[in-house]
Design an enzyme around this catalytic site. Structure first.
Site, mmCIF file in Angstrom:
data_model
loop_
_atom_site.group_PDB
_atom_site.id
_atom_site.type_symbol
_atom_site.label_atom_id
_atom_site.label_comp_id
_atom_site.label_asym_id
_atom_site.label_seq_id
_atom_site.Cartn_x
_atom_site.Cartn_y
_atom_site.Cartn_z
ATOM 1 N N ARG A 33 -22.567 5.675 28.219
ATOM 2 C CA ARG A 33 -24.313 4.955 28.988
ATOM 3 C C ARG A 33 -25.291 5.249 27.491
ATOM 4 O O ARG A 33 -26.315 4.314 27.385
ATOM 5 C CB ARG A 33 -24.888 5.434 29.377
ATOM 6 C CG ARG A 33 -25.451 4.859 30.826
ATOM 7 C CD ARG A 33 -25.689 3.291 30.685
ATOM 8 N NE ARG A 33 -24.730 2.472 31.090
ATOM 9 C CZ ARG A 33 -25.093 1.165 30.971
ATOM 10 N NH1 ARG A 33 -25.692 0.860 29.889
ATOM 11 N NH2 ARG A 33 -23.691 0.827 30.398
ATOM 12 N N LYS B 151 -48.523 -0.352 22.209
ATOM 13 C CA LYS B 151 -47.881 0.078 23.893
ATOM 14 C C LYS B 151 -46.284 0.482 23.548
ATOM 15 O O LYS B 151 -45.612 -1.063 23.906
ATOM 16 C CB LYS B 151 -47.884 -1.587 23.865
ATOM 17 C CG LYS B 151 -49.538 -1.521 23.713
ATOM 18 C CD LYS B 151 -50.015 -3.423 24.983
ATOM 19 C CE LYS B 151 -51.024 -3.610 24.947
ATOM 20 N NZ LYS B 151 -51.734 -5.074 24.435
ATOM 21 N N LYS C 225 -62.586 -0.124 18.037
ATOM 22 C CA LYS C 225 -62.076 -1.452 19.276
ATOM 23 C C LYS C 225 -63.695 -1.901 20.291
ATOM 24 O O LYS C 225 -64.739 -0.877 19.866
ATOM 25 C CB LYS C 225 -61.314 -1.038 20.160
ATOM 26 C CG LYS C 225 -60.134 -0.690 19.277
ATOM 27 C CD LYS C 225 -58.979 -0.491 20.643
ATOM 28 C CE LYS C 225 -57.982 -1.307 21.740
ATOM 29 N NZ LYS C 225 -57.978 -2.587 20.816
ATOM 30 N N GLU D 21 -62.849 -3.887 15.698
ATOM 31 C CA GLU D 21 -62.243 -5.633 16.531
ATOM 32 C C GLU D 21 -63.520 -6.253 17.129
ATOM 33 O O GLU D 21 -64.847 -5.133 17.002
ATOM 34 C CB GLU D 21 -61.546 -4.484 17.719
ATOM 35 C CG GLU D 21 -61.332 -5.135 19.068
ATOM 36 C CD GLU D 21 -60.207 -4.933 20.380
ATOM 37 O OE1 GLU D 21 -59.269 -5.045 20.288
ATOM 38 O OE2 GLU D 21 -62.058 -4.917 20.918
ATOM 39 N N ASP E 60 -60.432 -10.307 17.998
ATOM 40 C CA ASP E 60 -59.379 -10.268 19.251
ATOM 41 C C ASP E 60 -59.778 -11.970 20.634
ATOM 42 O O ASP E 60 -60.637 -12.070 20.706
ATOM 43 C CB ASP E 60 -60.182 -9.097 20.580
ATOM 44 C CG ASP E 60 -59.242 -8.714 21.702
ATOM 45 O OD1 ASP E 60 -57.711 -9.254 21.110
ATOM 46 O OD2 ASP E 60 -60.041 -8.867 22.847
#
Length: 294
Positions: A107, A142, A174, A204, A225
């Site tokens: 597994r 992410k 950002k 960004e 973006d």
């Protein structure tokens, strides 16, 4: 099966640590009570890893390490390489050794192999979708906590490229950074003063006005973006090769080709790592150990 030019590698230390943690989670304090209750310690077995769907393989070394961590006597023979595309029914690898070890490690080996191959497979779909354009497909941060190196490796297996590995290896300014710093110019100036010339800076922007302001400063890349195609084309023209252009935000397989044709250098896709379905692979025991020669 088609062969990829991919030749990267995961550090052995990372593999050993991840496999150890995964096995500890699975075995707990009592071990594999199912296998140990019915399979003799001296029994030997052989099995094959088979692909139940078409896809791109990633994680063979991790699967091998899972078995070796249980019992170093297990022999693992890969029939393909990471980065190879395989068809449904293809034999991906063969294993032979103590039956208990094969059952206990199964597994953990499959969890890594299926997950990483799923990421590689989805990445390849995006890469194929933009073929013939200048755009490269990139991942994001992410990722699953604790598995970033493995998931980014899988992206490379699928033909994609890696964005920054973490907060430590590049500056990405950002929208919230811009607000906190008091504006895009102030943010870029502060960042450039803080780091050396070897550290890249990306900014960004979500509109052409902010892009124009950012381009007045020494930057290495701009992240465009959630811009529509028309705005992306205008942005690429404004940049005019002065920095790399990266498109991001809500990219799907249906939209990625149009984004690429706008002329951007990179398209970052969070779904590669946070939403890729596994590639269905299975481990099947053979009737007799003699049926396999590793």
């Amino acid at each position: 099966m088609s062969s990829s030019s991919f030749d990267g590698a995961l550090p052995r230390l990372l593999i050993a640590r991840a496999v150890e943690q995964a096995l500890a989670e699975d075995l707990g304090t009592r071990g594999d009570v199912t296998t140990d209750s019915m399979v003799p310690a001296h029994a030997m077995a052989a099995a094959t890893f088979g692909a139940r769907r078409e896809g791109v393989i990633s994680g063979l070394a991790v699967a091998e390490a899972a078995f070796h961590a249980v019992d170093p006597r297990v022999v693992f023979k890969a029939e393909v390489h990471d980065g190879d595309r395989v068809g449904a029914g293809a034999v991906v690898a063969r294993v032979a050794g103590p039956a208990r070890a094969l059952l206990t490690g199964e597994r953990v080996a499959l969890n890594f192999l299926c997950h990483m191959s799923g990421i590689a497979t989805l990445t390849r779909r995006y890469v194929d979708a933009v073929a013939g354009t200048r755009a490269r497909i990139a991942d994001t941060r992410k990722t699953t906590p604790g598995l970033r190196a493995f998931e980014k490796y899988a992206v490379r297996c699928g033909g994609g490229v890696n964005h920054r590995s973490g907060l430590f290896d590049a500056i990405l300014i950002k929208d919230n950074h811009i607000v906190a710093a008091g504006g895009v110019t102030a943010a870029i100036s502060a960042a450039r003063a803080h780091v050396g010339h070897m550290v890249k800076i990306e900014v960004e922007v979500d509109d052409l006005e902010t892009l124009a302001t950012a381009l007045q400063q020494p930057i290495d890349a701009v992240l465009l973006d959630n811009m529509d195609i028309a705005s992306l084309r205008k942005a690429v023209a404004m940049v005019a090769g002065r920095s790399l252009t990266e498109a991001s935000g809500g990219v799907t397989l249906d939209t990625v080709r149009g984004i690429a044709e706008a002329g951007v250098d990179l398209i970052s896709v969070g779904a590669l790592t946070h939403s890729a379905p596994i590639l269905d692979l299975g481990l099947d025991f053979l009737p007799q150990p003699a049926d396999i020669a590793c």
